[in-house]
Design an enzyme around this catalytic site. Sequence first.
Site: not given
Length: 419
Positions: A209-212, A281
């Site tokens: 995943g990502n930090r959005s 994102a």
Amino acid sequence: MDSLSGPRIVLGVSGGIAAYKAALLLRLFTESGHDVRVVPTEAALEFVGAPTWEALSGHPVHTGVFADVPDVPHVRLGQQADLVVVAPATANTLARAAHGLADDLLTNTLLTARCPIVMAPAMHTEMWAHPSTQHNVGLLRDRGVLVLEPAQGRLTGTDTGPGRLPEPEAIFAACRQVLAGRPRDLAGRHVVVSAGGTREPLDPVRFLGNRSSGRQGLALAEAAAARGARVTLVAANVELPVPAGVDVVRVGTTEELRAGVLAAVAPGDGAAADCIVMAAAPADFRPTELAGAKIKKTHDGSAPTISLVENPDILLELVQSRGVDGPVIVGFAAETGDEHGSVLEHARSKLERKGCDLLVVNDVSGERVFGRDDTEAVILTAGGAVQEVPHGSKDDLAHAVWDAVVRRAEQLQNPSTDR
Ligand code: CTP
């Protein structure tokens, strides 16, 4: 006697079980310096009594036009208000307001008010969906009233569906936007906003995943609703509260985001989108295989190799499938400068590669944007314009983006003004 000097609010409360939530809304207003006069309907007092409204607002409360006659409250309250908000607005109150009836203090106040009016409906799904209610909502919206979409969820009984009163914090946020005097230039438009970050499952407990956080997408959705748009928010793993008056589609992976966005942009039974803002994102890659069981350590010091496959590029697909009168398409880019170019150089080539109308560029060097409340950005236009949006809140940036969208839509309709 007014003890507070902030904006004057009339809080209309009509007779539904959600009337108790209006007490929380009242507290939000008074605690932030607003002077609130509560005008319940007779039916509302069956749910929450006058002493509660009087104690919380610090003002006497009446439902009819024959109390306090020398003060002419049925005229004065509406004339002096900076905002009238009706929460909950029942089907009956919406109908009376739509048709200009004046049979109690609240409906008189609605007729004398020259300030913005916000109505937050709450009722059972069948009543909300009924053609007469929808017609009345249409009449009110055509007249410039901001009628929020009811929230989805548990209703009074065990049933669920659209019809719940949006949370008090969300109604309060919508009212603040209206009090800020935002233009209603997106009225009658349908906009789709994607927000958050997608997660690609690796095994039953892990994901890539990502930090959005989704904050910027939520601010865009809230700002568009305040400017009068019908908003569909496609939210990928967003945990923050969703603004009032916004339809939400929840998704997890990039494939789900793609399906959610495409369905919202060209729904089978609704209005095609006039604008799509891809603030989400999406993960560019997903594991080639999803392990059916948790991936275990081997205890011999070796680590598994994860092979990845590329996800679809949703923004690119939206641009490539756009028809002649297609929507204005906005991309976001979080960039860092490197040995191949500056943030702006990377952004310019991304705008060209993606072919969207506008690209909102955040410089994320040194953790400058993720999860924070403030931001700064540059908006690049396909025509070559570069607009720097100064450091400010995500709400400020959201409005700057909608200003740019409105300008771009005008340029597309009237190409002679293209710059
Ligand atoms: N985007 C998309 N689908 C993807 C990846 C990105 O629709 N699979 C959208 C994002 O929502 C954003 C824009 O494309 O509006 C730019 O995202 P970004 O990740 O910067 O683009 P990439 O093409 O993935 O470029 P990079 O190689 O720099 O990551």
